[in-house]
Structure formats: structure tokens, C-alpha cells
Motif scaffolding. Structure first.
Motif, PDB file in Angstrom:
ATOM      1  N   VAL A  89       0.827  -1.213   0.000  1.00 34.13           N
ATOM      2  CA  VAL A  89       0.000   0.000   0.000  1.00 34.13           C
ATOM      3  C   VAL A  89       0.862   1.264   0.000  1.00 34.13           C
ATOM      4  O   VAL A  89       0.356   2.363   0.200  1.00 34.13           O
ATOM      5  CB  VAL A  89      -0.958   0.017   1.206  1.00 34.13           C
ATOM      6  CG1 VAL A  89      -1.982  -1.092   1.088  1.00 34.13           C
ATOM      7  CG2 VAL A  89      -0.197  -0.089   2.521  1.00 34.13           C
ATOM      8  N   ASP A 141      -3.207   4.129   0.807  1.00 33.38           N
ATOM      9  CA  ASP A 141      -4.179   3.505   1.719  1.00 33.38           C
ATOM     10  C   ASP A 141      -5.206   4.493   2.248  1.00 33.38           C
ATOM     11  O   ASP A 141      -5.811   4.277   3.303  1.00 33.38           O
ATOM     12  CB  ASP A 141      -3.449   2.848   2.899  1.00 33.38           C
ATOM     13  CG  ASP A 141      -2.572   3.831   3.657  1.00 33.38           C
ATOM     14  OD1 ASP A 141      -2.384   4.969   3.158  1.00 33.38           O
ATOM     15  OD2 ASP A 141      -2.073   3.472   4.735  1.00 33.38           O
ATOM     16  N   LYS A 175     -18.157  -2.981   5.641  1.00 33.36           N
ATOM     17  CA  LYS A 175     -17.151  -2.682   4.625  1.00 33.36           C
ATOM     18  C   LYS A 175     -15.737  -3.076   5.063  1.00 33.36           C
ATOM     19  O   LYS A 175     -14.775  -2.820   4.355  1.00 33.36           O
ATOM     20  CB  LYS A 175     -17.172  -1.176   4.300  1.00 33.36           C
ATOM     21  CG  LYS A 175     -18.467  -0.711   3.651  1.00 33.36           C
ATOM     22  CD  LYS A 175     -18.397   0.767   3.319  1.00 33.36           C
ATOM     23  CE  LYS A 175     -19.682   1.245   2.655  1.00 33.36           C
ATOM     24  NZ  LYS A 175     -19.640   2.692   2.320  1.00 33.36           N
ATOM     25  N   ILE A 176     -15.634  -3.674   6.254  1.00 35.14           N
ATOM     26  CA  ILE A 176     -14.324  -4.022   6.787  1.00 35.14           C
ATOM     27  C   ILE A 176     -13.989  -5.475   6.479  1.00 35.14           C
ATOM     28  O   ILE A 176     -14.812  -6.367   6.650  1.00 35.14           O
ATOM     29  CB  ILE A 176     -14.278  -3.790   8.308  1.00 35.14           C
ATOM     30  CG1 ILE A 176     -14.472  -2.303   8.610  1.00 35.14           C
ATOM     31  CG2 ILE A 176     -12.974  -4.288   8.896  1.00 35.14           C
ATOM     32  CD1 ILE A 176     -13.381  -1.419   8.060  1.00 35.14           C
ATOM     33  N   HIS A 177     -12.759  -5.710   6.009  1.00 37.60           N
ATOM     34  CA  HIS A 177     -12.256  -7.070   5.817  1.00 37.60           C
ATOM     35  C   HIS A 177     -11.416  -7.402   7.047  1.00 37.60           C
ATOM     36  O   HIS A 177     -10.283  -6.952   7.185  1.00 37.60           O
ATOM     37  CB  HIS A 177     -11.403  -7.151   4.541  1.00 37.60           C
ATOM     38  CG  HIS A 177     -12.171  -6.815   3.307  1.00 37.60           C
ATOM     39  ND1 HIS A 177     -13.107  -7.650   2.755  1.00 37.60           N
ATOM     40  CD2 HIS A 177     -12.147  -5.710   2.531  1.00 37.60           C
ATOM     41  CE1 HIS A 177     -13.622  -7.088   1.671  1.00 37.60           C
ATOM     42  NE2 HIS A 177     -13.059  -5.903   1.516  1.00 37.60           N
ATOM     43  N   LYS A 214      -7.378  -7.743   8.021  1.00 32.95           N
ATOM     44  CA  LYS A 214      -6.586  -7.191   6.934  1.00 32.95           C
ATOM     45  C   LYS A 214      -6.281  -5.726   7.213  1.00 32.95           C
ATOM     46  O   LYS A 214      -6.688  -5.149   8.199  1.00 32.95           O
ATOM     47  CB  LYS A 214      -7.321  -7.355   5.599  1.00 32.95           C
ATOM     48  CG  LYS A 214      -7.533  -8.825   5.207  1.00 32.95           C
ATOM     49  CD  LYS A 214      -8.136  -8.930   3.817  1.00 32.95           C
ATOM     50  CE  LYS A 214      -8.325 -10.390   3.406  1.00 32.95           C
ATOM     51  NZ  LYS A 214      -8.886 -10.516   2.049  1.00 32.95           N
ATOM     52  N   GLN A 233      -7.380  -2.994   5.977  1.00 24.28           N
ATOM     53  CA  GLN A 233      -8.485  -2.054   6.054  1.00 24.28           C
ATOM     54  C   GLN A 233      -9.015  -1.926   7.474  1.00 24.28           C
ATOM     55  O   GLN A 233      -9.416  -0.846   7.914  1.00 24.28           O
ATOM     56  CB  GLN A 233      -9.625  -2.481   5.109  1.00 24.28           C
ATOM     57  CG  GLN A 233      -9.278  -2.361   3.644  1.00 24.28           C
ATOM     58  CD  GLN A 233      -8.658  -3.632   3.103  1.00 24.28           C
ATOM     59  OE1 GLN A 233      -8.117  -4.440   3.868  1.00 24.28           O
ATOM     60  NE2 GLN A 233      -8.737  -3.828   1.801  1.00 24.28           N
ATOM     61  N   SER A 234      -9.043  -3.050   8.198  1.00 27.62           N
ATOM     62  CA  SER A 234      -9.537  -3.025   9.570  1.00 27.62           C
ATOM     63  C   SER A 234      -8.634  -2.185  10.460  1.00 27.62           C
ATOM     64  O   SER A 234      -9.089  -1.347  11.230  1.00 27.62           O
ATOM     65  CB  SER A 234      -9.632  -4.455  10.109  1.00 27.62           C
ATOM     66  OG  SER A 234     -10.078  -4.450  11.447  1.00 27.62           O
ATOM     67  N   LYS A 243      -6.503   0.137   9.542  1.00 28.26           N
ATOM     68  CA  LYS A 243      -6.522   1.516   9.091  1.00 28.26           C
ATOM     69  C   LYS A 243      -7.769   2.234   9.586  1.00 28.26           C
ATOM     70  O   LYS A 243      -7.700   3.399  10.018  1.00 28.26           O
ATOM     71  CB  LYS A 243      -6.471   1.562   7.558  1.00 28.26           C
ATOM     72  CG  LYS A 243      -6.508   2.971   6.975  1.00 28.26           C
ATOM     73  CD  LYS A 243      -5.279   3.754   7.351  1.00 28.26           C
ATOM     74  CE  LYS A 243      -5.303   5.138   6.726  1.00 28.26           C
ATOM     75  NZ  LYS A 243      -4.120   5.939   7.120  1.00 28.26           N
ATOM     76  N   ALA A 244      -8.895   1.559   9.570  1.00 28.27           N
ATOM     77  CA  ALA A 244     -10.142   2.173  10.026  1.00 28.27           C
ATOM     78  C   ALA A 244     -10.056   2.522  11.503  1.00 28.27           C
ATOM     79  O   ALA A 244     -10.463   3.615  11.923  1.00 28.27           O
ATOM     80  CB  ALA A 244     -11.310   1.224   9.760  1.00 28.27           C
TER      81      ALA A 244
END
Length: 429
Positions: A26, A109, A173-175, A178, A180-181, A183-184
Motif C-alpha cells: 500500500v 491507503d 465494509k471491513i475485511h 486485513k 483495512q480493519s 486503518k479504520a
């Protein structure tokens, strides 16, 4: 363009953060400054050693590392790597870091294009670079000049006029597990931890729950609790933890339990005026009316205050926390006073229209009409309605009727009792 400057105690942490982004696919290292070799020809060890050797020249500099992010408008998503490097080089020169070693990373990202710059505060002669007010002075001047010379979107115009709005994490919307989780959660922590005033973990969680995040120490018998560990989790729409928990130490900012405990001490003394604001708004909401807890919650939400209830396994509320998003202060209900605790608020809340009319006991010789007489007063009306209306009317008449006491005498007319002379006491002074 928006520039954000942060300093740290460890160049390892900042360097590894960006290199791990590269490994995850990323981010990419697009260039360097004041290195003997191009970034594309160096491995991670070579990049890091350049920083470490220069830092060894002055061990007295504790916050020796610098981490800068240059953020561009979302419409500027086609900026070439060459232009990004030119912007980075110009910016570093204008803020006084033109002769320092630095690495430039382009990250992918986030929803907007941005680059990260890693550098150090120790010069080649061992002296320390003073960064006091660098963001307000040198960086702000550099930003405006770069926006003009490179034709970038001006930070104060267009969409940048709108304040940043932190939204709850959409669990769908979270995987989980991974990038994305993580980062959120990081986005929420970066917005909440430095800006809100919380004095305990429950108070912090009251804020984080607004964005579907939860700081979890685990049960008292768990290994993580005994080791003073902490993990962060994403909550579903029902407030239940889902997905894989992420250790606090895995985040770049290191929001560990030790870090939070230091914040608890700092935030312990909150402004009294902020506490009064919440109490006044609650009292005003209850003024001349009865409210349910749901109605009170909606009224306070309009003033930027969220009520977070803590319930037990049976669904009973045992605690209330108030999160003021306007003042960024968090207060446990009992800390505001007994009348603002969970028990007191539930007692003050009730149905807007009482289901039953409770007639208080009134000591009087005036008799209320009997049920039989009331029932025949109006054949077209139900007995219950007539009785209720009559009782209310009679009760009000009794309550507002002036009270006359037959044996009342004004003080001047009352006969004064002669004081009895004590035995052995002389009449002469």
C-alpha cells in the motif's frame, strides 16, 4: 495541500511504519534526499543506517525523529512521482531540512493522495534543529508558496473549507484481519485520543463507541489483562465486538495502556465550565416537563452531547456517561453530581402523560364528593372521566385555598412569659 508534522523518540518506529506499508503493498519509496545512493538501489538496512549514524553525533536529542505527511486534494490523484518528489524537496528546503537525510514514501491507503517524509533533527555537525513553531511559521509559508508554484488546490478553498468529519466505522465494509480493519481503527484513534478529555478507560470507550471502536483489556483472568495489555476491536451495529482484535502496540502511534494512563492523569482536571454546560442543558431539558430517557437523549444530541448507557447482563442501566462533542470533554454521570447519575436520571425520566393519577394526602376537613354523586352528574360521560376531572378540580381548589388558623396572633400581641428566676440569682446586676 495540508502538511502535518510529528516528532518521535525513535527513528526505528517511523522508518518501520513506512517500510511495513511497502511490504503490505500500500506504499512505495519514491525517492530520497542527501543519500549517497538512490532509494531504488538500497535495502532497508542501508536506508536506516544513514539515519542512525548521524543521530549518533548527538545523544542528547531525545525526540530525534521527524515524520511529515503532505496531503493533497482528492481530485489531485494523478500527480506523477517526479512532481511529488519535487514538492517534497521544495518543502524540506523551505522548512530548513534541505541538508538533512530524508526518505519519501507515496501511500495508497487513503481516499486522498499523500506522501510521507521521514527525517531526523540532528545535523551533520551534531547540532540540533529547533522545531518550535515550525508548523505555524516555516511550514505554513512553505505550503502557500508550493500551492502557488505547483498549481495545487489551496487548502482553505473548495472542499477544504468543510471541517473534517469523523464517521463511525461501517462494519460491513471491513475485511477483518486485513489492512483495512487496522486503518479504520487507526483513523478513529488519531482523531479521538489527542483531542478528547477522558480520565478513565470507560470514559474513553464512551467516545470510541460512537465510532464503533472499543478498547479492550480482556477479562481479569485473561493473559492480556495480567500483562497490562490492550487491544482495539471493531463493534457491530449491536455494539458487539467482531473480527480480529488488534494489539495497541501494532499501531504507529502506540496507544498502549501505559500511554492512556498518562492521558488519564493529564485529563483528570477538566474545566468546570464544561461540566456546568452539561448539567445546565440537562436541567433545562427537564424544566416543566417529564421526559423519557430516549427523549432526553435526542434533546442533548442536538446540543452535541451523547448519552452512553452501561447495562448489565439483564439489560438494566447501572451507569451513564456524557460525551460532549462540542467541548471534547467526557464526564461520568456521578462525577457531575448525584442528580446526574444513572439512578437519578432514570428517576427523573418518566412517561410524558402519567398513566395513573396519584392524589396526595391532604389534611383538610373539606370532603370530596362521593363516587355515586359524581357518577350521576352527567349520564353522557363515563364514570372514570367524571371522577378524574372532579377529583383534579377539587384537589386544585383545596391546594390553592388559603389557610386560616383561628388561634393565630401577631408576635407583638403575644403575651410574653416572665422568665423564672434561678435559685440563688440576685435581682441586682
Amino acid at each position: 495541500m495540508v502538511a502535518i508534522i510529528k516528532t518521535g523518540h525513535s527513528i526505528h518506529n517511523i522508518f518501520n511504519y513506512n517500510e511495513n506499508k511497502v511490504k503490505q503493498g500500500v506504499a512505495v519509496c519514491i525517492g530520497e534526499g542527501n543519500y549517497p545512493v538512490d532509494a531504488t538501489k538500497m535495502n532497508a538496512t542501508m536506508k536506516l543506517n544513514r539515519f542512525l549514524k548521524q543521530l549518533d553525533l548527538n545523544d542528547n536529542v531525545k525526540r530525534n525523529s521527524v515524520h511529515i505527511s503532505l496531503n493533497f486534494d482528492s481530485i489531485e490523484n494523478n500527480i506523477s512521482k517526479e512532481k511529488l518528489m519535487d514538492i517534497a524537496d521544495t518543502y524540506m528546503e523551505k522548512i530548513g531540512f534541505g541538508q538533512q537525510p530524508y526518505l519519501v514514501y507515496q501511500h495508497h491507503d487513503a481516499g486522498h493522495p499523500h506522501i510521507h517524509i521521514v527525517s531526523i533533527k540532528v545535523r551533520a555537525d551534531g547540532s540540533r534543529i529547533d522545531m518550535q513553531n515550525i508548523g505555524r511559521n516555516q511550514s505554513e509559508t512553505a505550503r502557500k508558496e508550493i500551492e502557488k508554484s505547483f498549481g495545487l488546490v489551496v487548502a482553505q478553498s473548495g472542499s477544504k473549507k468543510q471541517p473534517f468529519e469523523l464517521l463511525p466505522i461501517h462494519s460491513g465494509k471491513i475485511h477483518y484481519g486485513k489492512i483495512q480493519s487496522k486503518k479504520a481503527i487507526a483513523n478513529v484513534l488519531n482523531a479521538v485520543l489527542p483531542s478528547y478529555k477522558y480520565a478513565s478507560l470507560p470514559e474513553l470507550n464512551a467516545v470510541l463507541q460512537q465510532y464503533n471502536v472499543y478498547a479492550d483489556r480482556g477479562s481479569e483472568n485473561s493473559r492480556i489483562f495480567k500483562l497490562n495489555g490492550l487491544v482495539y476491536r471493531i463493534l457491530d451495529q449491536n455494539g458487539k465486538p467482531i473480527g480480529v482484535p488488534i494489539k495497541a502496540s501494532d499501531f504507529h502511534t502506540k496507544p498502549t495502556l501505559k500511554f492512556l494512563e498518562d492521558k488519564f492523569i493529564t485529563n483528570k482536571n477538566k474545566p468546570i465550565t464544561h461540566a456546568k454546560r452539561i448539567k445546565n442543558l440537562i436541567d433545562l431539558a427537564f424544566l416543566n416537563q417529564k421526559l423519557t430517557l430516549t427523549e432526553l437523549t435526542k434533546i442533548l444530541e442536538k446540543q452535541g452531547i451523547a448519552i452512553v448507557s452501561r447495562t448489565n447482563s439483564e439489560g438494566l442501566i447501572y451507569g451513564i456517561t456524557y460525551v460532549d462533542h462540542t467541548t471534547k470533554c467526557v464526564f461520568n454521570g456521578s462525577s457531575l453530581g448525584k442528580e446526574y447519575s444513572a439512578k437519578a436520571i432514570q428517576e427523573r425520566c418518566g412517561s410524558a402523560i402519567p398513566k395513573t393519577l396519584e392524589v396526595p394526602f391532604v389534611k383538610t376537613t373539606k370532603m370530596l364528593p362521593s363516587t355515586a354523586k359524581v357518577a350521576t352528574a352527567n349520564e353522557g360521560t363515563s364514570k372514570e372521566t367524571i371522577l378524574g376531572n372532579t377529583l383534579v378540580g377539587e384537589l386544585l381548589e383545596i391546594l390553592i385555598e388559603p389557610e386560616y388558623v383561628s388561634n393565630y396572633l401577631p408576635n407583638p400581641l403575644k403575651k410574653r412569659h416572665k422568665k423564672r428566676k434561678r435559685k440563688g440569682q440576685s435581682d441586682n446586676p
